[in-house]
Design a protein around this motif. Sequence first.
Motif, PDB file in Angstrom:
ATOM      1  N   PRO A  13       0.848  -1.186   0.000  1.00 49.71           N
ATOM      2  CA  PRO A  13       0.000   0.000   0.000  1.00 49.71           C
ATOM      3  C   PRO A  13       0.890   1.245   0.000  1.00 49.71           C
ATOM      4  CG  PRO A  13      -0.742  -1.576   1.649  1.00 49.71           C
ATOM      5  CD  PRO A  13       0.551  -2.091   1.112  1.00 49.71           C
ATOM      6  N   ILE A  70       0.525   4.023   1.243  1.00 48.26           N
ATOM      7  CA  ILE A  70       0.602   4.721   2.514  1.00 48.26           C
ATOM      8  C   ILE A  70       1.630   4.076   3.438  1.00 48.26           C
ATOM      9  CG2 ILE A  70      -1.265   3.460   3.664  1.00 48.26           C
ATOM     10  CD1 ILE A  70      -2.114   6.346   4.666  1.00 48.26           C
ATOM     11  N   VAL A  71       1.811   2.761   3.280  1.00 51.57           N
ATOM     12  CA  VAL A  71       2.830   2.071   4.066  1.00 51.57           C
ATOM     13  C   VAL A  71       4.227   2.538   3.633  1.00 51.57           C
ATOM     14  CG1 VAL A  71       3.869  -0.179   4.526  1.00 51.57           C
ATOM     15  CG2 VAL A  71       1.395   0.060   4.513  1.00 51.57           C
ATOM     16  N   SER A 115      -6.042  -1.062   0.481  1.00 54.15           N
ATOM     17  CA  SER A 115      -4.898  -0.147   0.452  1.00 54.15           C
ATOM     18  C   SER A 115      -5.270   1.274   0.069  1.00 54.15           C
ATOM     19  CB  SER A 115      -3.860  -0.638  -0.563  1.00 54.15           C
ATOM     20  OG  SER A 115      -3.608  -2.001  -0.407  1.00 54.15           O
ATOM     21  N   THR A 156      -6.133   3.143   6.629  1.00 54.87           N
ATOM     22  CA  THR A 156      -5.294   4.115   5.920  1.00 54.87           C
ATOM     23  C   THR A 156      -5.493   5.512   6.498  1.00 54.87           C
ATOM     24  OG1 THR A 156      -7.042   4.169   4.265  1.00 54.87           O
ATOM     25  CG2 THR A 156      -5.107   2.879   3.738  1.00 54.87           C
ATOM     26  N   ILE A 192      -3.698   5.809   9.806  1.00 56.11           N
ATOM     27  CA  ILE A 192      -2.258   6.030   9.656  1.00 56.11           C
ATOM     28  C   ILE A 192      -1.984   7.503   9.384  1.00 56.11           C
ATOM     29  CG2 ILE A 192      -0.253   5.557   8.185  1.00 56.11           C
ATOM     30  CD1 ILE A 192      -1.244   2.737   7.844  1.00 56.11           C
ATOM     31  N   ALA A 208       0.868   0.406   9.991  1.00 57.41           N
ATOM     32  CA  ALA A 208       1.378   0.076   8.661  1.00 57.41           C
ATOM     33  C   ALA A 208       1.795  -1.384   8.592  1.00 57.41           C
ATOM     34  CB  ALA A 208       2.547   0.990   8.299  1.00 57.41           C
ATOM     35  N   MET A 227      -1.122  -3.515   8.170  1.00 61.09           N
ATOM     36  CA  MET A 227      -1.570  -3.557   6.770  1.00 61.09           C
ATOM     37  C   MET A 227      -0.728  -4.530   5.959  1.00 61.09           C
ATOM     38  SD  MET A 227      -2.588   0.269   5.548  1.00 61.09           S
ATOM     39  CE  MET A 227      -3.428  -0.377   4.100  1.00 61.09           C
ATOM     40  N   ILE A 228       0.598  -4.477   6.183  1.00 58.94           N
ATOM     41  CA  ILE A 228       1.482  -5.382   5.439  1.00 58.94           C
ATOM     42  C   ILE A 228       1.097  -6.828   5.711  1.00 58.94           C
ATOM     43  CG2 ILE A 228       3.862  -6.201   5.188  1.00 58.94           C
ATOM     44  CD1 ILE A 228       4.868  -3.456   5.672  1.00 58.94           C
ATOM     45  N   VAL A 286      -2.179  -7.674   3.848  1.00 60.82           N
ATOM     46  CA  VAL A 286      -1.967  -7.772   2.402  1.00 60.82           C
ATOM     47  C   VAL A 286      -1.134  -9.005   2.059  1.00 60.82           C
ATOM     48  CG1 VAL A 286      -0.900  -6.657   0.419  1.00 60.82           C
ATOM     49  CG2 VAL A 286      -2.243  -5.306   2.024  1.00 60.82           C
ATOM     50  N   SER A 287      -0.131  -9.312   2.889  1.00 62.08           N
ATOM     51  CA  SER A 287       0.711 -10.476   2.608  1.00 62.08           C
ATOM     52  C   SER A 287      -0.091 -11.768   2.659  1.00 62.08           C
ATOM     53  CB  SER A 287       1.866 -10.568   3.609  1.00 62.08           C
ATOM     54  OG  SER A 287       2.615  -9.394   3.591  1.00 62.08           O
TER      55      SER A 287
END
Lengths: 300, 308
Positions: free
Chosen positions: A138, A140-141, B242, B259, B262, B282, B285-286, B289-290
């Motif tokens: 993403p 934003i990350v 995302s 988002t 963050i 964050a 989120m990773i 998504v992973s």
Amino acid sequence: MGQVSQGSSGFQLGAAEPHGGAFLAQPPSSRRGSRRSASGVARVVILVVILAFLLVPLVGMIEFSTRGDYGARSLDSYAAIFSYPNMVDGIVTSLEIAALTVLGMLALLVPTMVWTVVRVPRMRRVVEFLCLLPLAFPAIVLVVGIVPIYRWMGQNLGAIGASPLTLALIDIILVLPYSYRAIDSSMRSIDTATLADASRSLGASWPRTILQIIVPNLRGGILSASVLAIALVLGEYTISSLLSFQTLQVVIFLLGKRDPYVSVAVSFGALIFAFVLLFVISRFAPGAVHRGQHTVEEPA
Amino acid sequence: MTARLAGAPSTSRQVGPATGGADSSRSKRLRAYGPLAPFHAYVALFLIFPTVVVAAGAFSQGEGGGLTLDNVSQLLTRTEFVKAFTASIQLAVLTAIAGAVIGALLAWAVVRSNPNGVFRQLVIAGAGVLAQFGGVMLAFAFFATFGPKGLITTFIDSSTGVTLDSSWLYTLNGLAVVYTYFQVPLMLIVFLPSLDGLRQEWYDASASLGGTSWSFWRHVGGPILAPSFLGAVLLLFTNAFSAYATAAAIISQGCSLVTLAISCQMNSEVILGQENVGKALALGMIVVVSLVMAAYALIQRRASRWVK
């Protein structure tokens, strides 16, 4: 058009056969004529309904941005774009970032990709993996993690480090997946290794081989890689806004509170611009119109 | 120009793929891999390093502090964060499924067109713009259409006298509609090649064995497309999960999605000991998504089995 579809989809799902497809294009059996026309009607109805859903907000933009006094139509909102210096600056800044991003992306990607194909094929998967990796990230990350670098640049590199043009550095990463795919499909359509061997054995240096032999043969892919990069940079909001740079999208957003008519006008213009770019590329870039058959290693 | 020998380099090296075996000397290897160094250095600096910053920061106390689990544990204990993750995932699931179904129907309606024809290219160029480059601009498209002064709102007002309440647009419901709006074209782009890949012969084979259109879809087309469809749903999930620009433009205040949370963390006053909460978000989120991408990779392997 395969290129843009491939490029912008990011991932290729269930690799498609280039010419074997679309059995639905020619329904085979004639005895099911009534069914066929029934499904034809269904197709048209679905097409109309969904396209209407997609087009209504765009029509809304046109209508909204062309409102004049007392119900008249006028292009005042479009003319007013130029009365906002911030907007003009934002457009110019984004175009400059786009140009830098394209140059940087090409300088980074083309020699690397040519080199992997010609000299170290075993690295091809690694390069591909790294190029597609940003898709799994993403934006934003990425911003959260990149803040220290930008803070350092702002403090130590003076005016250059604090310039919005530094956004090109991170935009290059963002466009990698799209650009990689565009150039890669173009490279698959020519025999890059043989071209390079021929050029080298005739005595050309590596830089010359890349610039004068390979690059001209990849122009379709390079062109569409560049167009995708430009469109992406012009639409980029997340990173510029969180790093407090006044790019086109940031200005559109900020101005939207004061003069939404102008913001909608600029938005519509930018969408049309991107649309025309993508359409022209799909139509006229040779080598870019290779449908993607290869499945892609997963960047997970 | 290729035939000119004038520019011949003094050291005419052997060309061709690197031998890359055990015999390669150090300098030979350096010459083969050296030119790849700038690319790898760049990716390391601007992609890998930020990831490390996020991952390390999530477990650190901030300036000069030691290791801690405080930041990460807040993801599970602070109600606002739990709510943000829940809302983000719900929104992503909902719009991924809606977008996938509508987008697949659109793909089915479009697949009959000539792949190199103008109509197909127009549709795909348009879909590419809406799916990828919209962001803030799509939010403005919806303001201009469904906002208080938008096309639909004013039209209904002037023709029926009913004033629609357009406040729904600025909530998570409104966001779901706008997200679906860019998920549909993404689905079209992603799913169309799979639909293109269905072969005439399969239909013929099914028909010659007495199969109906329904039985073809039930036993052949459906199972073949199912992995592609599922994979696309996951892709759309990631896309919505995302997304930031559209959400920031539509929900101008509040931190109700991950988002947005963050960005709230990044923009708010830094409280001592809380500097790295944003990094923990964050990292969260990773992780999400992973996981989705790993599932996607599995499905992708299955999808490529048939449609080769």
